[in-house]
Motif scaffolding. Structure first.
Motif, short mmCIF file in Angstrom:
data_model
loop_
_atom_site.label_atom_id
_atom_site.label_comp_id
_atom_site.label_asym_id
_atom_site.label_seq_id
_atom_site.Cartn_x
_atom_site.Cartn_y
_atom_site.Cartn_z
N SER A 22 -31.03 19.44 3.10
CA SER A 22 -30.28 20.13 2.04
C SER A 22 -28.78 20.14 2.35
CB SER A 22 -30.78 21.57 1.88
OG SER A 22 -32.13 21.59 1.48
N GLU A 23 -28.45 20.43 3.58
CA GLU A 23 -27.02 20.46 3.97
C GLU A 23 -26.39 19.08 3.81
OE1 GLU A 23 -26.92 22.05 7.90
OE2 GLU A 23 -27.09 24.15 7.24
N TYR A 24 -27.12 18.05 4.18
CA TYR A 24 -26.60 16.68 4.05
C TYR A 24 -26.36 16.34 2.59
CZ TYR A 24 -26.26 11.61 4.70
OH TYR A 24 -25.83 10.29 4.70
N PHE A 25 -27.33 16.64 1.73
CA PHE A 25 -27.18 16.34 0.30
C PHE A 25 -26.01 17.12 -0.30
CE2 PHE A 25 -31.54 14.61 -1.22
CZ PHE A 25 -31.57 13.73 -0.15
N ASN A 26 -25.89 18.39 0.05
CA ASN A 26 -24.79 19.20 -0.48
C ASN A 26 -23.44 18.68 -0.01
OD1 ASN A 26 -25.95 21.35 -2.13
ND2 ASN A 26 -26.96 22.04 -0.26
N MET A 27 -23.40 18.16 1.20
CA MET A 27 -22.16 17.61 1.74
C MET A 27 -21.65 16.43 0.91
SD MET A 27 -21.46 16.47 5.70
CE MET A 27 -22.71 15.18 5.67
N PHE A 28 -22.62 15.72 0.27
CA PHE A 28 -22.24 14.58 -0.56
C PHE A 28 -22.28 14.90 -2.06
CE2 PHE A 28 -23.17 12.51 3.44
CZ PHE A 28 -22.20 11.53 3.50
N GLY A 29 -22.18 16.18 -2.38
CA GLY A 29 -22.03 16.59 -3.77
C GLY A 29 -23.30 16.64 -4.60
N VAL A 30 -24.47 16.57 -3.95
CA VAL A 30 -25.74 16.68 -4.67
C VAL A 30 -26.28 18.09 -4.43
CG1 VAL A 30 -28.09 15.77 -4.91
CG2 VAL A 30 -26.20 14.22 -4.39
N LYS A 31 -26.13 18.95 -5.42
CA LYS A 31 -26.48 20.36 -5.25
C LYS A 31 -27.97 20.51 -4.97
CE LYS A 31 -25.99 24.93 -7.35
NZ LYS A 31 -25.56 25.70 -8.55
N THR A 32 -28.28 21.02 -3.78
CA THR A 32 -29.66 21.04 -3.30
C THR A 32 -29.99 22.40 -2.69
OG1 THR A 32 -29.57 18.67 -2.80
CG2 THR A 32 -31.31 19.94 -1.72
N SER A 33 -31.22 22.84 -2.93
CA SER A 33 -31.73 24.03 -2.27
C SER A 33 -33.10 23.70 -1.70
CB SER A 33 -31.83 25.20 -3.25
OG SER A 33 -32.17 26.40 -2.56
N TYR A 34 -33.67 24.64 -0.94
CA TYR A 34 -35.00 24.38 -0.39
C TYR A 34 -35.81 25.67 -0.36
CZ TYR A 34 -33.75 26.55 4.10
OH TYR A 34 -33.37 27.43 5.07
N VAL A 35 -37.13 25.50 -0.38
CA VAL A 35 -38.08 26.59 -0.17
C VAL A 35 -39.14 26.06 0.79
CG1 VAL A 35 -37.69 27.72 -2.39
CG2 VAL A 35 -39.42 25.91 -2.20
N THR A 36 -39.93 26.95 1.35
CA THR A 36 -40.88 26.53 2.38
C THR A 36 -42.34 26.80 2.02
OG1 THR A 36 -40.61 28.64 3.53
CG2 THR A 36 -39.19 26.80 4.23
N SER A 37 -42.60 27.24 0.78
CA SER A 37 -43.99 27.54 0.42
C SER A 37 -44.27 27.22 -1.04
CB SER A 37 -44.29 29.02 0.66
OG SER A 37 -43.63 29.83 -0.31
#
Length: 243
Positions: A22-37
């Motif tokens: 997620s951090e990598y994608f956001n660094m390149f301008g692709v708004k990303t979030s994550y969940v674990t379940s």
């Protein structure tokens, strides 16, 4: 109130991998979030608009396969499975229940980002073009007969079979609509790669899987198709329909 928009939601019970991706994608301008379940993913999709899912198979109490089936009841966004499981059976299950791609771990972040950007661009472009497609027969009720009691509703992007509405994924509708607008002539696999997928690097197996899914929804006997026919070595032919 408008839903908050994200380009990517990653669903993975390994929080370290999910965070790094997620951090990598956001660094390149692709708004990303994550969940674990499973539960958190369902809740997230209810309150946020998402263009693509990265979905792990192992999610603890429920699998990514279970979640994919649940999501496909209401959403047509692209789903990329990401998993350390490498068996052909897992890959086939993932694709047959509605997955659009299968990424094996460990993956290279830059390559994954490139694949995600291309898929998100196609999906967002399809959504943006929805109004243009809906202009087809805009003065009518939007129904065209495909075969028997099967109709395509071009206003709602739905199939209606024997009075029953059948949900189509965005790519399934685009493929079916393309075959319909080119009915009566053979459409080559190159045509489909260029005009439907807009990606010449998609393999022919992907086309075959989507054609099979359409036949299962349209044909009385998918093993003996009467509407979408295979022209061996060339492509596919949709028989003339009643407009």
């Amino acid at each position: 109130m408008d839903l908050e928009s994200y380009k990517v939601l990653m669903i993975d019970d390994d929080e370290m991998i999910a965070t790094a991706t997620s951090e990598y994608f956001n660094m390149f301008g692709v708004k990303t979030s994550y969940v674990t379940s499973y539960a958190d993913a369902v809740a997230f999709l209810e309150k946020c608009d998402v263009s693509l899912l990265l979905l792990d198979i192992n999610l603890g109490e429920k699998s990514g396969f279970d979640l994919c089936r649940k999501i496909r009841e209401n959403y047509d966004l692209p789903i990329f499975f990401i998993s350390a499981r490498t068996s052909d059976d897992d890959v086939l299950i993932a694709l047959n229940i509605g997955g659009d791609d299968y990424i094996k771990k460990p993956y290279t972040l830059s390559v994954l980002l490139a694949k995600v950007k291309a898929a998100v661009l196609r999906y967002d472009r399809t959504r943006e073009n929805t109004h243009a497609v809906r202009n087809f027969q805009h003065n009518e009720d939007g129904f065209v007969k495909l075969t028997g009691e099967v109709y395509l509703n071009t206003n709602m992007h739905r199939l209606v079979a024997d009075g029953r509405e059948i949900l189509l994924k965005a790519l399934e509708y685009k493929l079916l609509y393309y075959l319909f607008t080119n009915r009566g002539r053979v459409v080559s696999k190159d045509d489909l790669l260029r005009d439907v997928w807009e990606d010449e690097h998609i393999n022919e197996g992907t086309i075959a899987v989507h054609i099979r899914h359409l036949r299962e929804k349209i044909e009385a006997d998918p093993r003996e198709p009467q509407l979408i026919k295979t022209v061996w070595g060339v492509g596919y032919l949709m028989e003339e329909t009643e407009v």
